[in-house]
Enzyme design. Structure first.
Site, PDB file in Angstrom:
ATOM      1  N   HIS A 221      53.516  77.006  23.542  1.00  0.00           N
ATOM      2  CA  HIS A 221      54.603  76.079  23.249  1.00  0.00           C
ATOM      3  C   HIS A 221      55.705  76.184  24.304  1.00  0.00           C
ATOM      4  O   HIS A 221      56.163  75.161  24.850  1.00  0.00           O
ATOM      5  CB  HIS A 221      55.157  76.420  21.853  1.00  0.00           C
ATOM      6  CG  HIS A 221      56.327  75.604  21.421  1.00  0.00           C
ATOM      7  ND1 HIS A 221      56.215  74.539  20.554  1.00  0.00           N
ATOM      8  CD2 HIS A 221      57.658  75.714  21.704  1.00  0.00           C
ATOM      9  CE1 HIS A 221      57.416  74.027  20.321  1.00  0.00           C
ATOM     10  NE2 HIS A 221      58.315  74.728  21.013  1.00  0.00           N
ATOM     11  N   GLU A 222      56.128  77.405  24.611  1.00  0.00           N
ATOM     12  CA  GLU A 222      57.214  77.587  25.570  1.00  0.00           C
ATOM     13  C   GLU A 222      56.788  77.196  26.982  1.00  0.00           C
ATOM     14  O   GLU A 222      57.593  76.674  27.756  1.00  0.00           O
ATOM     15  CB  GLU A 222      57.713  79.029  25.539  1.00  0.00           C
ATOM     16  CG  GLU A 222      58.229  79.510  24.196  1.00  0.00           C
ATOM     17  CD  GLU A 222      59.370  78.687  23.626  1.00  0.00           C
ATOM     18  OE1 GLU A 222      60.014  77.915  24.395  1.00  0.00           O
ATOM     19  OE2 GLU A 222      59.625  78.788  22.414  1.00  0.00           O
ATOM     20  N   HIS A 225      57.390  73.589  27.416  1.00  0.00           N
ATOM     21  CA  HIS A 225      58.769  73.304  27.827  1.00  0.00           C
ATOM     22  C   HIS A 225      58.955  73.601  29.311  1.00  0.00           C
ATOM     23  O   HIS A 225      59.591  72.831  30.037  1.00  0.00           O
ATOM     24  CB  HIS A 225      59.748  74.170  27.035  1.00  0.00           C
ATOM     25  CG  HIS A 225      59.922  73.780  25.606  1.00  0.00           C
ATOM     26  ND1 HIS A 225      60.131  72.482  25.192  1.00  0.00           N
ATOM     27  CD2 HIS A 225      59.943  74.545  24.470  1.00  0.00           C
ATOM     28  CE1 HIS A 225      60.282  72.453  23.877  1.00  0.00           C
ATOM     29  NE2 HIS A 225      60.156  73.691  23.419  1.00  0.00           N
TER      30      HIS A 225
END
Length: 313
Positions: A221-222, A225
């Site tokens: 997920h990170e 980003h």
């Protein structure tokens, strides 16, 4: 276990927990509030993006629009996006002197394999064209940094960082009870190259102790980003959503794995609860979309590969 920070008032709860974590870090604390209490349990398990330190982990509509403007100005020709892109990964294992947080070499390798498989479409969804390769593991034993690396430890984190904008520096440490992970966006690199990277709680790695978030997908997920993606629930049901054409609009983050949920009934499609850029449990997450792959490629060539990257094959 009370699992909050995903629906309803979850964003405010996550922000409160993050504020408690960073406030303690600013006082040389250990992830507890000013009164010596743990960050609120009601804000447990928040994945966030948009920088470390004192900035809010959730991107406002105005911030998202500014990031989009910067992307449009820096965008390069689409023809280059067909290449496969290799991301070198430097994993910084920050642990306490009693051994808490120390990860085995096998666990580090498995975390990078999870990243590579997720971005390669190995769990489902699109093959994004990104490959992740472990370049180096750096180990730091420091009781203070173990609990402050995402906040007060900004100077040390910058000193520890390896490589250029193309290198993913992944730090593992103790983020407390309120936050699962933190990340910067590609557009942040020019202003603060030392701050570029991702921090995840050491208990979110494959086989970790964070219930429901123990398969390594906080890092997935990170890293999304870090490659320019917003949450799937960015802007809620309002245009332009997360700036990706093939992810359905979503009013709020998902909790657990609510397949079939539709929080924007006036918009096409049900909520993308299995998307890696949601807040669902790790076991639920399985995909990026073709549109997200294209958006990550656009960010890569605009802000990472075009600035000294060595990882494009």
């Amino acid at each position: 276990m009370k699992r909050i920070g995903r629906t309803g008032a979850g964003l405010a709860a996550c922000a409160a927990a993050l504020a408690a974590l960073l406030g303690a870090a600013g006082q040389g604390g250990t992830g507890q509030g000013s009164a010596g209490q743990d960050a609120p349990e009601a804000a447990e398990d928040c994945r966030t993006g948009g920088g470390y330190g004192g900035r809010d982990g959730h991107v406002t509509p105005e911030q998202a629009a500014e990031y989009e403007r910067e992307l449009r100005e820096a965008r390069v020709p689409q023809s280059a996006h067909r290449e496969r892109r290799t991301v070198p990964v430097v994993v910084h294992v920050v642990s306490a002197s009693d051994g808490t947080g120390d990860l085995s070499a096998d666990t580090v390798r498995e975390q990078v394999r999870v990243l590579d498989r997720a971005f390669g479409g190995g769990y489902g969804g699109a093959d994004t064209g990104f490959d992740f390769e472990l370049e180096e593991t750096v180990r730091t034993v420091d009781d203070r940094l173990f609990s402050t690396i995402a906040g007060q430890g900004a100077r040390e984190r910058a000193e520890m960082r390896r490589g250029g904008p193309e290198t993913l520096n992944l730090f593992t440490a103790d983020l407390g009870r309120g936050v699962l992970g933190r990340s910067t966006f590609p557009q942040d690199y020019a202003e603060d190259p030392g701050g570029d990277g991702v921090v995840v709680d050491h208990r979110t790695v494959p086989g970790g102790a964070r219930e429901h978030f123990d398969r390594g997908h906080t890092a997935t997920h990170e890293a999304g980003h870090w490659l320019g993606l917003f949450h799937t629930f960015q802007n809620g049901c309002s245009w332009p959503g997360d700036y990706v054409g093939d992810t359905p609009y979503e009013r709020e983050q998902a909790s657990g794995c609510p397949d079939g949920r539709d929080t924007c009934p006036a918009r096409p499609g049900s909520d993308p609860v299995r998307n890696f850029m949601n807040y669902s449990d790790d076991a639920c997450m399985s995909e990026f979309t073709d549109g997200q792959a294209e958006r990550m490629a656009a960010h890569w060539y605009a802000f990472r590969a075009g600035h000294g990257a060595q990882g494009v094959s």
